[in-house]
Design a protein around this motif. Structure first.
Motif: not given
Length: 320
Positions: A14-19, A286-301, A306-308
């Protein structure tokens, strides 16, 4: 014993954030906020509802800064590794101008820096390449460095590395891991009490695997994300590894790997490489209240991916 993790599927993203513009380094905060370096906003703040805005008032990009790796200090200020012409590592608050933090080594200006990590009273900085004027990304490039800042002094902790990217300290404090992106390897050093590094051990990957960002989970395994192949690796404490995710065009990845093997890989080759959903993933947190959310940044996105995870992450310094 490590939890066995089944590989993630594209549908799990899934995704979060814009622009966002090149969200290279993602930090997850306790309150659910995300922060990334951004070459339009300077440092971007992504609220839990996805609203995206600058995290600081000052116009960093307009002043010539190019924030890459970022770190949070206890008082809420940011440190950022600067890929702009001025190089070095700078400090900026939510309000007010950026000011120098580490900009010289033995009275010589620091070049463009890649990453910065807070480690208690110490700080680690990486320089991918001394000149960054080269036309090609090569496996034999050896001008990368790891710098150590302690007691106000900047010193070389390791040099002769290949395109030095993110670093992490193992949960027990015994080891420092660094990704040498275009050598296709992760290197582990032993860390002494005084911060000196010794006894490097190389974890070598196939020639189409280019490690960049990383984060530890609570079981002591190191999650590593790779540019170009968008491959997510889990490196166990015994230094064996498994792939948990990847997204690439096989023909395109073969072309890039062949160019790299021939010593003629260019930035255009890298920038044009895309998977079916993502492009040049380069950072994870890793983040989220249970630290089980994986957030991925990148150069071309333009959004953070987001992964769980079935296992929780190890909280970073700014969580403590």
């Amino acid at each position: 014993m490590l939890t066995t993790i089944e590989p993630f599927q594209l549908a799990d993203l899934t995704q979060i954030g814009t622009g966002l513009n090149r969200p290279e380094c993602v930090l997850a905060a306790r309150d659910g906020s995300l922060y990334t370096g951004d070459w339009t906003l300077g440092i971007a703040h992504i609220a839990p509802d996805g609203t995206t805005r600058p995290a600081v008032d000052t116009d960093l990009v307009g002043q010539g800064f190019r924030p890459n790796g970022i770190a949070l200090l206890p008082g809420g200020d940011f440190l950022f590794a600067n890929m702009g012409r001025a190089g070095g590592v700078w400090r900026v608050g939510r309000h007010g101008d950026a000011r120098p933090f580490a900009i010289e080594l033995e009275r010589h200006p620091l070049p463009r820096t890649n990453f910065v990590l807070v480690d208690g009273d110490r700080l680690w900085i990486t320089i991918s390449s001394q000149a960054r004027q080269h036309e090609h990304f090569r496996a034999d490039e050896d001008s990368g460095q790891i710098l150590l800042v302690q007691n106000g002094e900047v010193a070389i902790a390791a040099d002769g590395l290949n395109w030095t990217n993110e670093v992490r300290i193992s949960p027990d404090g015994s080891f420092l891991f660094v990704n040498e992106t275009f050598a296709c390897r992760t290197t582990r050093y032993e860390v002494a009490a005084d911060g000196s590094l010794s006894n490097p051990v190389h974890i070598n990957y196939p020639g189409d695997t280019y490690p960049d960002g990383m984060a530890f989970d609570a079981e002591g395994a190191l999650w590593i994300i790779c540019v170009i192949s968008n491959r997510l690796i889990r490196l166990a404490p015994d230094l064996t590894w498994t792939a948990l995710f990847e997204d690439f065009d096989p023909v395109e990845l073969d072309r890039v790997a062949s160019a790299h093997a021939g010593g003629c890989l260019t930035w255009d080759d890298i920038a044009q490489s895309r998977g079916s959903r993502v492009s040049n993933l380069a950072s994870l947190a890793f983040g989220g209240p249970d630290l089980k959310t994986v957030y991925l940044g990148g150069l071309g996105i333009e959004q953070v991916q987001v992964l769980r995870s079935p296992v929780e992450g190890m909280p970073m310094e700014h969580w403590r």
